[in-house]
Design an enzyme around this catalytic site. Structure first.
Site, short mmCIF file in Angstrom:
data_model
loop_
_atom_site.label_atom_id
_atom_site.label_comp_id
_atom_site.label_asym_id
_atom_site.label_seq_id
_atom_site.Cartn_x
_atom_site.Cartn_y
_atom_site.Cartn_z
N SER A 28 -6.20 3.62 4.15
CA SER A 28 -5.55 2.78 3.14
C SER A 28 -6.59 1.99 2.35
CB SER A 28 -4.54 1.82 3.79
OG SER A 28 -3.64 1.31 2.83
N SER A 41 0.80 -1.23 0.00
CA SER A 41 0.00 0.00 0.00
C SER A 41 0.83 1.28 0.00
CB SER A 41 -0.95 0.01 1.19
OG SER A 41 -2.04 -0.87 0.97
N LYS A 54 -0.12 3.71 -2.65
CA LYS A 54 -1.16 4.73 -2.53
C LYS A 54 -0.59 6.14 -2.38
CE LYS A 54 -4.73 1.62 -0.74
NZ LYS A 54 -4.07 0.35 -0.39
#
Length: 381
Positions: A119, A59, A62
């Site tokens: 997230s 993640s 992101k």
């Protein structure tokens, strides 16, 4: 030919011949696959281990998703007040979620918080589709942006960090991205420090544990998959110095936080960001021939800031190398020499000295007088 001028006029930069070299201990060894510590202001790398090893970012991806959204907002192509359609693809995506519902509309600013704080994979896909029409189109923007930022070992396959063949990055590239997030969109960066976000009746905490245990930490992003391990890109500010740490491939949430703390503590303890000169500061005045003015003001075109060991400022040595004969006309910005700064024999800075103001050419008689003066100066010194 250039004439060498001692830089005694440059404050804080005089070097005593017998100055002792500042001793810094070896950096800590972390229980992580790769890690890196960077001064966010200067871009100087203080610590690195396997920083160019390609690894899955999970993640951490992101950060790029939110960076592109910020870029689009500042370019005026989208707005934080946009109502974003939630597709079936976004709603169905597994993993961490903001818990948006298919067929609804969600304010773009809320989705951005869902990406950064919670997230949310669902929020990431919804934003990608809003910006580019499809996640696939958004991925193309991600890879073009990575190339533009100099992330030479990064390739994205999706907007979320979901495991995919070829979806890879490095600790160095993540530091480059984090620096861009902080410096290019400072107003948007504040969102990375928010500890909680509540949406649809569900309150979720930021997964960056350092936000809760260290008040100097104000971002950035966590990541975790089975393949990537536990990852954390963090940033903190202490004593007017901002550091960015990247830790990838640790064994647990506690480990990624603890290893990051080690890196940050080392950097802040043993290094400092030193402001040397601002662009436009007058560093020297020098004789001009054939000009309406007899002197030209010299300086640097860009701010000079250095990352140096703490206590090493007295060991910096600066010298100005200025063209021996400077003749008008001179335009502002013309290069008329260079400034060098060394530390213990290592060259840290080598930048042009430029004219800060223009100098127009004098009339015929003044030029004639200067020509005679130069003639005798060359003969008799």
């Amino acid at each position: 030919m250039r004439k060498l001028f001692s830089a005694t006029v440059l404050m804080l930069l005089t070097l005593a011949v017998q100055a002792q070299q500042v001793i810094i201990p070896a950096p800590p060894s972390l229980a992580a696959s790769a890690y890196l510590l960077m001064d966010a202001d200067t871009g100087t790398i203080l610590v690195e281990h396997e920083a160019d090893m390609v690894l899955p970012p999970a993640s951490l991806t992101k950060m790029m998703t939110s960076y592109i959204v910020s870029e689009e907002i500042e370019q005026g192509r989208i707005s934080e007040d946009d109502m974003v359609n939630i597709s079936v693809k976004a709603w169905r995506k597994g993993g961490s979620k903001m818990f948006v519902r298919e067929g609804t509309q969600v304010r773009l600013e809320d989705l951005k918080r869902g990406v950064i704080i919670q997230s949310g994979n669902d929020a990431s896909i919804a934003l990608a589709e809003h910006v580019a029409g499809s996640e696939e189109g958004f991925v193309d923007i991600m890879n073009q942006t990575a190339a533009k930022l100099g992330m030479t070992n990064t390739h994205f396959e999706n907007s979320t960090g979901w495991p995919a063949e070829g979806h890879l990055t490095t600790a160095r590239d993540m530091a480059i991205l984090a620096r861009a997030v902080i410096k290019d969109h400072p107003d948007h960066y504040a969102m990375y420090s928010e500890k909680y976000f509540s949406y649809n009746g569900i309150n979720q905490a930021n997964r960056n544990r350092l936000l809760f245990r260290d008040e100097t930490v104000d971002g950035l992003k966590t990541g975790h998959t089975e393949e990537a391990g536990y990852c954390l890109v963090a940033s903190a500010v202490r004593r007017d110095m901002r550091l960015i740490s990247v830790v990838m491939g640790t064994r647990s949430e506690d480990a990624r936080a603890a290893e990051t703390e080690k890196l940050l503590a080392y950097g802040f303890r043993y290094y400092q960001t030193q402001s040397i000169y601002d662009a436009g500061d007058e560093l020297q005045r020098n004789r001009v021939w054939y000009g309406k003015q007899e002197e030209v003001v010299l300086g640097v075109a860009e701010d000079i800031r250095l990352t140096i060991p703490r206590g090493a400022e007295d060991a910096l040595e600066a010298q100005m190398h200025i063209d021996e004969t400077i003749k008008a006309p001179i335009a502002a910005g013309d290069e008329l020499g260079n400034l060098t700064i060394d530390l213990n024999g290592e060259r840290l800075v080598d930048v042009p000295l430029v004219a800060l103001e223009p100098v127009e050419e004098a009339g015929f008689f003044q030029r004639l007088i200067d020509a005679i003066k130069l003639f005798f100066l060359k003969i008799f010194g």
